[in-house]
Motif scaffolding. Sequence first.
Motif, PDB file in Angstrom:
ATOM      1  N   GLU A 260     -28.315  -2.294  -0.010  1.00  0.00           N
ATOM      2  CA  GLU A 260     -27.105  -2.610   0.760  1.00  0.00           C
ATOM      3  C   GLU A 260     -27.168  -4.019   1.335  1.00  0.00           C
ATOM      4  O   GLU A 260     -26.150  -4.719   1.369  1.00  0.00           O
ATOM      5  CB  GLU A 260     -26.906  -1.605   1.889  1.00  0.00           C
ATOM      6  CG  GLU A 260     -26.428  -0.250   1.417  1.00  0.00           C
ATOM      7  CD  GLU A 260     -26.365   0.776   2.549  1.00  0.00           C
ATOM      8  OE1 GLU A 260     -26.421   0.389   3.736  1.00  0.00           O
ATOM      9  OE2 GLU A 260     -26.262   1.972   2.227  1.00  0.00           O
ATOM     10  N   SER A 261     -28.341  -4.451   1.769  1.00  0.00           N
ATOM     11  CA  SER A 261     -28.485  -5.797   2.326  1.00  0.00           C
ATOM     12  C   SER A 261     -28.251  -6.874   1.268  1.00  0.00           C
ATOM     13  O   SER A 261     -28.046  -8.033   1.603  1.00  0.00           O
ATOM     14  CB  SER A 261     -29.869  -5.978   2.958  1.00  0.00           C
ATOM     15  OG  SER A 261     -30.872  -6.075   1.963  1.00  0.00           O
ATOM     16  N   ARG A 262     -28.245  -6.477   0.009  1.00  0.00           N
ATOM     17  CA  ARG A 262     -27.980  -7.390  -1.102  1.00  0.00           C
ATOM     18  C   ARG A 262     -26.598  -7.173  -1.712  1.00  0.00           C
ATOM     19  O   ARG A 262     -26.308  -7.640  -2.795  1.00  0.00           O
ATOM     20  CB  ARG A 262     -29.067  -7.246  -2.157  1.00  0.00           C
ATOM     21  CG  ARG A 262     -30.331  -7.958  -1.719  1.00  0.00           C
ATOM     22  CD  ARG A 262     -31.584  -7.367  -2.245  1.00  0.00           C
ATOM     23  NE  ARG A 262     -32.727  -8.140  -1.801  1.00  0.00           N
ATOM     24  CZ  ARG A 262     -33.214  -8.124  -0.561  1.00  0.00           C
ATOM     25  NH1 ARG A 262     -32.666  -7.383   0.353  1.00  0.00           N
ATOM     26  NH2 ARG A 262     -34.267  -8.851  -0.232  1.00  0.00           N
ATOM     27  N   GLY A 263     -25.774  -6.407  -1.005  1.00  0.00           N
ATOM     28  CA  GLY A 263     -24.410  -6.177  -1.467  1.00  0.00           C
ATOM     29  C   GLY A 263     -24.299  -5.241  -2.647  1.00  0.00           C
ATOM     30  O   GLY A 263     -23.317  -5.281  -3.381  1.00  0.00           O
ATOM     31  N   ARG A 264     -25.289  -4.385  -2.826  1.00  0.00           N
ATOM     32  CA  ARG A 264     -25.301  -3.453  -3.947  1.00  0.00           C
ATOM     33  C   ARG A 264     -25.408  -2.025  -3.425  1.00  0.00           C
ATOM     34  O   ARG A 264     -25.855  -1.781  -2.317  1.00  0.00           O
ATOM     35  CB  ARG A 264     -26.480  -3.740  -4.873  1.00  0.00           C
ATOM     36  CG  ARG A 264     -26.461  -5.125  -5.467  1.00  0.00           C
ATOM     37  CD  ARG A 264     -27.677  -5.314  -6.315  1.00  0.00           C
ATOM     38  NE  ARG A 264     -27.732  -6.639  -6.907  1.00  0.00           N
ATOM     39  CZ  ARG A 264     -28.787  -7.103  -7.534  1.00  0.00           C
ATOM     40  NH1 ARG A 264     -29.865  -6.363  -7.668  1.00  0.00           N
ATOM     41  NH2 ARG A 264     -28.776  -8.307  -8.054  1.00  0.00           N
TER      42      ARG A 264
END
Length: 116
Positions: free
Chosen positions: A75-79
């Motif tokens: 999530e912290s990588r936009g995934r």
Amino acid sequence: MESGLLTTHVLNGADGEPAPGVALSLHRLDPPLMVWSLLGLGTTDEDGRCSGLGAREALRPGTYKLRFETGSFWESRGRTSFFPYVEVVFSISDQQQRIHLPLLMTRFSYSTYTGS
């Protein structure tokens, strides 16, 4: 805590690089109650490594789990990720042994083993 008794290395297999910033926790199973007790918290460094997760006296023979917060990492990588977390359950029979538990992960798979 003494460094190196229990270590891990988390690798982002999707991008072929280490996985920095993965939160993790170490737990021990209390056999009479069958509940997990939190022993420690950690986060992987820039190389995806986390060491010193348990003092020798804390890692007595028994059943343990190492929980990796994989969903938060992705999530912290936009995934998105299929697995919100990964728990690796293992046994310690020798209080003197050093344990290395690497985790190779993608958003839809993971594997682990005991290393050196």
